[in-house]
Design an enzyme around this catalytic site. Structure first.
Site, mmCIF file in Angstrom:
data_model
loop_
_atom_site.group_PDB
_atom_site.id
_atom_site.type_symbol
_atom_site.label_atom_id
_atom_site.label_comp_id
_atom_site.label_asym_id
_atom_site.label_seq_id
_atom_site.Cartn_x
_atom_site.Cartn_y
_atom_site.Cartn_z
ATOM 1 N N GLU A 147 2.663 -8.493 -6.568
ATOM 2 C CA GLU A 147 2.429 -7.251 -6.122
ATOM 3 C C GLU A 147 2.967 -6.501 -7.102
ATOM 4 O OE1 GLU A 147 3.960 -7.015 -2.303
ATOM 5 O OE2 GLU A 147 2.413 -7.966 -1.300
ATOM 6 N N GLU A 203 -2.416 -12.521 0.930
ATOM 7 C CA GLU A 203 -1.540 -12.033 2.323
ATOM 8 C C GLU A 203 -2.302 -11.330 3.404
ATOM 9 O OE1 GLU A 203 2.185 -10.653 1.018
ATOM 10 O OE2 GLU A 203 2.702 -12.181 -0.282
#
Length: 738
Positions: free
Chosen positions: A73, A142
């Site tokens: 991320e 995710e």
């Protein structure tokens, strides 16, 4: 089993948890084009890859690892690093590829991931995500099944109708890979939680809960969803989709081949109204915010808003702490204690001018850092004048602090997950002569997300001031000679092991007093169900079972009163604060103790209590799936996906089916608490009859189910008669298993 390997420095709770020693390497800057950091990152990554290769775990070696991840991320925060962030990502990609794993590498949330690194999506929804090259698959690394709990926060949860909607939409729009975060909840044992303020529980409202039990109907509904998608597999992988128009907020996606394969997804992305649509000459009712899956482009096998799975109501069996048989009958019912000294008590204490930042001082060896100062207050000092009220003012970067004046606790303060900083003003009484100020600062997990998060500090950085509210006197203590102690005396002497000879079992057990170590021995709860300790009655601290830390406990940190609802509308975009429960109650009262840590008898429980509690009030609970189960199926539900098949007799079976099955293999359905076919109201545990209900409801369900481990009942007027013609009807049942 295929494995998706996350390869980075350390990956904790979906964010990055670097080892603290990395912070002290000269010249290092994290996650940027910095040579000391890159050297350590490459050393670690190469080590992990080499370990995998030695065990022949990569798919290219015949093993189960099909995919590896580098970074995590970073794209969410890389703009803060400027050009150095861009060059770092290119370097990280090249470094990973040079390790020659023979399987693809991914970067999550990195839209500019260099070829051939695959950029992937993390989030609550990823149907609109597009990879940065047509040569890369659309991957969802995710899918957040819920959200984490913070101390001081209400408990977040995500309705399964919305979660299933998100997954179906992803595959409807060309998704190839989807991974739940989390599928199995967990526990942040010891001091591993980050945040800061992330709770010890990391249950995450996952399909398998923190204790390893299935969460129904979430687990069952997702199982049905993936069975339905699997039925479409041949068509999904054979061709690209077409998108016939259905109307505003409606979307049809068709995967059809020349050889006759055909699967379709019909979506209503509106949030308000159910809609009946025409598709391939047939009519289909699409509830708001739902997707119907048609494996043959004709029959609906699954709709994300219509749950066929049962709801199980978990139960907790509570029992008081069973003191081991060989424990003494001393005062305190088997408890012994040791007082933790207030202030400086260790030989490694040191003195420095001014106030020090905590993490650089403790190197995270402990949650605790003592700031201690002794100063003389003259008898004629204005702070001691008649009528003057002295206030101790302390400012801290976080995360909590306890202030002691002349050995007595005068107050505590703590931050929150949204603002870790602490500012307190405590009324105090000073005496002429020597006065001692002992401030115990503590962390509640370290920062583990965001740009430059390794630079986020903690501890009392000031100012620390004495303010005379009556006469305006202000004495700043910040720059004086403070004495520091990392950690507690009890930590140095290994009190958590319970083996010290200093435990006092003869004196009266101190209760509701700060800085006390407690110990008892106990027998494990009978049975094999998961175990937790209810810390109601305690304040804040840490607990150890047989020398292993079960984590920080903090039952006195209560969530806000507002923001929770009895039922959360799954329609519309989900966010982490949309669906909350447990408002106005402790964020976490129950703390998981793995059965594998327990012996049948003679277990040791050690607590360190910071602010005051009564250990005799704690209790054990065991968690069961429960004896109550419910289901609510409308007459427009699709058949349970397990009943889908090529057998034409099955496909012609009239109407939907309500199925019940006891959760444990040795149970049978013993009673029917509620049954109504018509327009029943409410949810599991609070069903009630609506304006119409078949008089045969209870007798039909009892006859079909009582005495059996499982049962299935057709949800139609053929089974129950028609109590109200022309009205959409449903069957709601609550049963008990024994």
């Amino acid at each position: 089993m295929l494995i998706f390997a996350l390869v980075h420095m350390f990956v904790l709770n979906g964010t990055l948890g670097f080892p603290l020693w990395l912070h002290f390497i000269p010249g290092i800057q994290f996650r940027t084009d910095n040579e000391p950091f890159k050297a350590e990152m490459q050393r670690f990554t190469a080590k992990i890859v080499d370990m995998m290769k030695q065990e022949k775990l990569y798919a290219s070696q015949g093993g189960p690892i099909i995919l590896s991840q580098i970074e995590n991320e970073y794209g969410n925060i890389d703009s803060a690093y400027g050009a150095a962030g861009k060059s770092y990502i290119k370097w990280a990609a090249g470094m990973a590829l040079s390790l020659d794993t023979g399987v693809p590498w991914v970067m999550c949330q990195q839209s500019d991931a260099p070829d051939p690194i695959i950029n992937t999506c993390n989030g609550f929804y990823c149907d609109q995500f597009t990879p940065n090259s047509n040569n890369k698959p659309k991957m969802w690394t995710e899918n957040w099944s819920g959200w984490f709990l913070s101390f001081g926060g209400a408990v977040p949860y995500r309705p399964v109708e919305d979660l299933a909607f998100a997954v179906a939409r992803f595959f409807q729009r060309g998704g190839t890979f989807q991974n739940y975060y989390m599928y199995h909840g967990g526990t942040n044992f010891d001091r591993t939680s980050g945040g800061p303020f992330i709770s010890t529980s990391y249950d995450y409202d996952a399909p398998l809960d923190e204790y390893g039990l299935i969460r129904q109907p979430k687990w069952g509904h997702l199982k049905d969803l993936h069975k339905a998608i699997k039925l479409c597999e041949a068509a999904l992988v054979a061709t690209d989709p077409t998108y016939p128009s259905l109307g505003p907020n409606l979307e049809a996606t068709v995967y059809k081949t020349g050889s006759g394969l055909c699967s379709a997804f019909l979506a209503n992305i509106g949030t308000n109204s159910d809609v009946t649509v025409k598709f391939n000459g047939n009519s289909y009712l699409l509830p708001a915010w739902s997707v119907s899956i048609l494996p043959d482009c004709k029959n609906v096998v699954f709709n994300t808003a219509k749950i066929n799975s049962v709801t199980l109501v978990p139960s907790f069996s509570r029992q008081s702490l069973q003191v081991a048989a060989d424990s003494s009958d001393a005062i305190g019912s088997g408890w012994s204690y040791i007082n933790e000294p207030v202030g400086i008590s260790k030989d490694d204490a040191f003195t420095k001018p001014g106030l020090l930042e905590q993490i650089n001082t403790t190197a995270d060896q402990s949650d605790y850092l003592w700031y201690s100062l002794s100063t003389n207050i003259k008898a004629d000092e204005p702070l001691l004048e008649d009528g003057s009220k002295t206030v101790l003012h302390v400012q801290s970067l976080g995360h909590a602090l306890h202030a002691f004046i002349n050995g007595k606790l005068v107050g505590s303060g703590y931050g929150s997950s949204s603002n870790a900083k602490v500012t307190v003003d405590f009324p105090i009484a000073l005496a002429p002569g020597k006065n001692t100020f002992d401030l115990l600062s503590l962390t509640v997990g370290l920062q583990n997300y965001g740009a430059f998060y390794e630079k986020t500090g903690a501890g009392i950085t000031g100012p620390v001031q004495l303010k005379g509210s009556g006469n305006g006197t202000n004495i700043d203590l910040s720059s004086q000679q403070w004495t520091y102690q990392t950690g507690l005396k009890g930590e140095e002497l290994n009190f958590p092991s319970g083996s010290s000879t200093q435990w006092d079992s003869k004196s009266t057990l101190p209760k509701l007093q700060p800085l006390v170590w407690y110990k008892t021995t106990f027998d494990a709860p009978a049975g094999s169900e998961p175990v937790a300790i209810d810390f109601t009655g305690m304040g804040k601290g840490e607990a150890w079972v047989n020398g292993q830390s079960i984590g920080r406990y903090w039952p006195t940190y209560v969530s806000q009163n507002g923001g929770c609802t009895d039922s959360c509308n799954y329609r519309g975009a989900y966010s982490s604060n949309k669906c909350l429960k447990n408002c106005g109650k402790p964020s976490q009262s129950l703390y998981h103790v793995p059965r594998s840590w327990l012996k049948s008898s003679g277990n040791t429980l050690v607590l360190f209590e910071e602010i005051g509690g009564d250990p005799t009030k704690i209790s054990f609970v065991t968690k069961q799936l429960g004896s109550s189960l419910c289901s609510h199926v409308t007459d427009s539900h699709p058949l349970p996906v397990d009943m889908w098949g090529s057998d034409s007799k099955i496909q012609r079976k009239p109407g939907p089916v309500l199925s019940l099955e006891c959760p444990n293999p040795n149970q049978v359905i013993s009673s029917i608490k509620f049954a109504s076919f018509g327009t029943p109201l409410g949810t599991c545990g609070s069903f009630s009859r609506g304006r119409c209900s078949s008089a045969r409801s209870l007798s039909v369900v009892r006859q079909a189910c009582v005495g059996s481990k499982s049962c299935s009942i057709g949800v139609s007027v053929n089974t129950f008669g028609d109590p109200c013609k022309g009205v959409m009807k449903s069957l709601a049942v609550e049963a008990s298993c024994t």
